[in-house]
Scaffold this motif. Structure first.
Motif, PDB file in Angstrom:
ATOM      1  N   ASN A  79      -1.846   5.968   2.883  1.00 48.67           N
ATOM      2  CA  ASN A  79      -2.871   5.034   3.329  1.00 48.67           C
ATOM      3  C   ASN A  79      -2.167   4.188   4.876  1.00 48.67           C
ATOM      4  OD1 ASN A  79      -4.683   5.320   1.567  1.00 48.67           O
ATOM      5  ND2 ASN A  79      -3.886   3.746   0.060  1.00 48.67           N
ATOM      6  N   TYR A  80      -1.002   3.811   4.575  1.00 45.57           N
ATOM      7  CA  TYR A  80      -0.245   3.162   5.662  1.00 45.57           C
ATOM      8  C   TYR A  80      -0.398   4.137   6.958  1.00 45.57           C
ATOM      9  CZ  TYR A  80       2.165  -0.438   8.152  1.00 45.57           C
ATOM     10  OH  TYR A  80       2.698  -1.358   9.024  1.00 45.57           O
ATOM     11  N   ASN A  84      -2.287   6.479   7.711  1.00 48.85           N
ATOM     12  CA  ASN A  84      -3.694   6.810   8.068  1.00 48.85           C
ATOM     13  C   ASN A  84      -4.132   5.629   9.064  1.00 48.85           C
ATOM     14  OD1 ASN A  84      -4.201   9.521   7.155  1.00 48.85           O
ATOM     15  ND2 ASN A  84      -4.597   8.868   5.157  1.00 48.85           N
ATOM     16  N   GLY A  85      -3.770   4.518   8.441  1.00 52.52           N
ATOM     17  CA  GLY A  85      -4.004   3.087   9.137  1.00 52.52           C
ATOM     18  C   GLY A  85      -3.733   3.160  10.507  1.00 52.52           C
ATOM     19  N   ILE A  92      -5.387   5.505  12.697  1.00 49.96           N
ATOM     20  CA  ILE A  92      -6.836   5.040  13.081  1.00 49.96           C
ATOM     21  C   ILE A  92      -6.813   3.867  14.226  1.00 49.96           C
ATOM     22  CG2 ILE A  92      -8.822   3.692  12.175  1.00 49.96           C
ATOM     23  CD1 ILE A  92      -8.796   6.886  11.460  1.00 49.96           C
ATOM     24  N   GLU A  93      -5.658   3.115  14.130  1.00 54.94           N
ATOM     25  CA  GLU A  93      -5.619   2.188  15.215  1.00 54.94           C
ATOM     26  C   GLU A  93      -5.343   2.719  16.540  1.00 54.94           C
ATOM     27  OE1 GLU A  93      -6.147  -1.061  14.880  1.00 54.94           O
ATOM     28  OE2 GLU A  93      -6.760  -0.518  12.661  1.00 54.94           O
ATOM     29  N   THR A 110       0.564  -1.127  -0.046  1.00 57.52           N
ATOM     30  CA  THR A 110       0.083  -0.038   0.053  1.00 57.52           C
ATOM     31  C   THR A 110       0.854   1.341  -0.024  1.00 57.52           C
ATOM     32  OG1 THR A 110      -1.789   1.082   0.953  1.00 57.52           O
ATOM     33  CG2 THR A 110      -0.222   0.211   2.383  1.00 57.52           C
ATOM     34  N   VAL A 168     -12.136  10.779   7.866  1.00 58.95           N
ATOM     35  CA  VAL A 168     -11.147   9.935   7.767  1.00 58.95           C
ATOM     36  C   VAL A 168     -11.537   8.644   8.632  1.00 58.95           C
ATOM     37  CG1 VAL A 168      -8.756   9.356   8.154  1.00 58.95           C
ATOM     38  CG2 VAL A 168      -9.197  11.524   7.206  1.00 58.95           C
ATOM     39  N   PHE A 169     -11.941   8.766   9.830  1.00 55.01           N
ATOM     40  CA  PHE A 169     -12.288   7.584  10.699  1.00 55.01           C
ATOM     41  C   PHE A 169     -13.228   6.656  10.022  1.00 55.01           C
ATOM     42  CE2 PHE A 169     -14.022   5.038  14.252  1.00 55.01           C
ATOM     43  CZ  PHE A 169     -12.846   4.905  15.196  1.00 55.01           C
ATOM     44  N   ARG A 184     -14.221   6.475   7.144  1.00 56.68           N
ATOM     45  CA  ARG A 184     -13.914   5.893   5.975  1.00 56.68           C
ATOM     46  C   ARG A 184     -12.950   4.509   6.207  1.00 56.68           C
ATOM     47  NH1 ARG A 184     -12.312  11.082   3.794  1.00 56.68           N
ATOM     48  NH2 ARG A 184     -10.095  10.449   4.284  1.00 56.68           N
ATOM     49  N   HIS A 185     -12.248   4.353   7.334  1.00 54.23           N
ATOM     50  CA  HIS A 185     -11.475   3.397   7.424  1.00 54.23           C
ATOM     51  C   HIS A 185     -12.391   2.398   8.393  1.00 54.23           C
ATOM     52  CE1 HIS A 185      -8.042   5.637   6.357  1.00 54.23           C
ATOM     53  NE2 HIS A 185      -7.516   4.578   6.153  1.00 54.23           N
ATOM     54  N   VAL A 186     -13.048   3.012   9.322  1.00 54.91           N
ATOM     55  CA  VAL A 186     -13.961   1.737  10.246  1.00 54.91           C
ATOM     56  C   VAL A 186     -15.193   1.787   9.898  1.00 54.91           C
ATOM     57  CG1 VAL A 186     -14.465   1.664  12.609  1.00 54.91           C
ATOM     58  CG2 VAL A 186     -12.469   2.580  11.869  1.00 54.91           C
TER      59      VAL A 186
END
Length: 535
Positions: A478-479, A481-482, A485-486, A474, A516-517, A519-521
């Motif tokens: 993206n990484y 942001n990941g 979020i974690e 990726t 953003v949260f 979109r990921h979750v």
């Protein structure tokens, strides 16, 4: 030794003398047995020839045949018989002549009992010494006879490898009773194809049976055509030394040997045939020619006959491959690009087709050594070079390799080196990206860029971005942001407020963080907290 196994005959024309001596020589005392007596020379000689005693006591003067003539006759037939002469003082010169003819000793008359005993004992001791010597000599001759095949083989090995004085060669040849004419000889060097590699899977009994069967087929093929000797050379080889056939071409005979081996055994053979040696003095040259011819099974892999005359007429000379080809090959190896390196390597090796096998082997070993050095410069893993070193050792010992096997070994060397290099680079890439990810985790509250991360791991920005995507699958954004979020999930579950989480993770705008949260979750931070936060 038995007490009575030494025998004695007494010959004298005076019967009392005969009886006296016979009674005097007692078995229990002297270990000598009187087996016959006679009263004149003719009867005495016949008795001696019939009984073949160890000792003869005879008067020097007798009717019909005197002691001198008898001594001459006995020693001519029985050289080990001890003839003792009884003589008077006037017969001294006569007795001396008998000694020169082979008599053992003489006693002057009148003689004493002790004199007879002493001379018989002396003769007995000499006979015993002679027998020990004869036994040793017989044992040595037996051992020589039993070792004659080995002596012949040893002599022939030396004969084929070293020049020597021709008269000495002939003397040794005759002594070993080699059943060949010394003129017009030919050498055939024979190798059982692939036999050395099969030894590890065969027991010693099976190996010897196989070698015996091959030797037997060769001998049976040759015996009907010409005189020959077949003997072993190393583990899988044989040498045939033969007289030039009168009714068959030598190459035809060699082909017949090859065909018989193919038809009557489970092995195939390769044969190298040298040129004719006019005398045994020229055999080393013929042997070298046969060995050189045999080396050309390098190209066929086996089951072939090679005649030196044909080989030398079709010899190919080839200059070394170009420096540009070698440089291009090594560049591919440094990059670990075996897809490009393998075809180029095979093209270089193939360009030497038809060249003397030993020259091809030298070129390939040199290439292998250089390739190994290139990999050694690049591969730093402790065990990364183990397989490559093993391949290079096989290449170094590759005197029995065929061209196909040589190509396979070089391919394996290249493949193993490129694979090890790629593996090392993957591990290095994983390590670099792991460092970058650790840096990202430590700086989630900052706006970390590709440039920042690349600088941290000492790489260019574009190379780092490509490497990051290759390793992680990726993009950096993206990484990152990941990771954020974690971290946000952890803080929300730790009862932190949404605004506090957004600021801690570098999001100045709460609504942007919420987007953003989600979109990921798949849900807002508040919804996540309500669902997963324990009551």
């Amino acid at each position: 030794m038995n007490r009575a196994d030494i025998t004695l005959c007494v010959i004298d024309d005076i019967r009392s003398v005969v009886r006296g001596i016979a009674d005097l020589i007692q078995i229990d005392i002297h270990g000598v047995q009187v087996v016959g007596t006679a009263g004149n020379g003719e009867d005495g000689l016949q008795m001696v020839l019939d009984l073949r005693p160890d000792i003869v006591l005879t008067d020097i003067r007798m009717p019909r045949m005197d002691g001198l003539e008898m001594t001459k006759a006995i020693t001519a037939v029985m050289p080990n018989c001890k003839v003792i002469l009884l003589s008077g003082y006037t017969d001294f010169e006569y007795a001396q002549q008998a000694l020169r003819l082979g008599a053992f000793d003489f006693i002057a008359k009148p003689f004493l009992k002790t004199a007879i005993e002493a001379v018989v004992q002396k003769a007995k001791e000499q006979i015993e010494l002679d027998r020990v010597h004869f036994a040793k000599q017989s044992e040595m001759e037996r051992q020589i006879k039993e070792s004659m095949p080995l002596l012949r083989q040893e002599y022939l090995h030396l004969l084929l490898r070293y020049n020597a004085n021709e008269s000495r060669l002939k003397e040794r040849w005759d002594y070993l009773k080699l059943d060949l004419n010394r003129e017009r000889l030919i050498i055939m060097c024979i190798e059982i194809d692939g036999f050395a590699k099969q030894v590890d899977t065969h027991g010693i009994h099976d190996v010897e049976l196989a070698r015996f069967a091959v030797k037997n087929i060769l001998e049976e093929t040759l015996v009907s055509v010409t005189k020959s000797i077949v003997f072993r050379e190393q583990l899988s080889g044989f040498i045939c030394l033969l007289n030039v056939p009168t009714h068959m071409d030598i190459v035809t005979l060699a082909e017949q040997c090859r065909e018989h081996m193919l038809n009557y055994s489970r092995y195939t053979i390769s044969i190298g045939v040298g040129l004719e040696a006019r005398t045994i003095h020229e055999l080393p040259q013929s042997y070298q020619q046969a060995t050189e011819a045999l080396s050309h099974n390098f190209y066929t892999g086996g089951n072939s006959v090679f005649y030196y005359e044909d080989i030398q007429h079709h010899a190919v000379t080839r200059s070394r491959h170009s420096a540009e080809q070698e440089k291009e090959l090594f560049n591919y190896l440094r990059m670990g690009n075996k897809e490009r390196a393998l075809p180029l390597l095979q093209s270089i090796v193939h360009s030497y087709s038809g060249v003397q096998p030993s020259d091809v082997m030298n070129v390939c070993y040199e290439l292998g050594l250089l390739m190994n050095r290139i990999f050694a410069e690049k591969i730093t893993m402790p065990s990364g070079m183990d397989e490559l070193t093993a391949k290079l050792d096989l290449l170094k010992k590759g005197e029995r390799l065929t061209l196909r096997e040589l190509n396979e070994l070089l391919d394996q060397l290249v493949s193993a080196g490129c694979d090890a290099l790629q593996k090392q680079r993957e591990l290095e890439a994983d390590s670099v990206i792991a460092q970058a990810i650790h840096y990202m985790r430590e700086n989630l509250d900052k706006n970390v860029t590709v440039t920042d991360l690349a600088k941290h791991v000492y790489l260019s920005g574009s190379y780092f971005a490509n490497l990051f995507k290759k390793v992680t699958g990726t993009t950096l954004i993206n990484y990152m942001n990941g990771l954020r979020i974690e971290k946000a999930k952890e803080m929300l579950l730790d009862d932190k407020q949404v605004q506090e989480v957004a600021i801690h993770l570098g999001y100045e705008d709460r609504s942007y963080f919420t987007d953003v949260f989600k979109r990921h979750v798949g849900m807002t931070p508040t919804e996540f907290k309500q669902i997963y936060k324990p009551s």
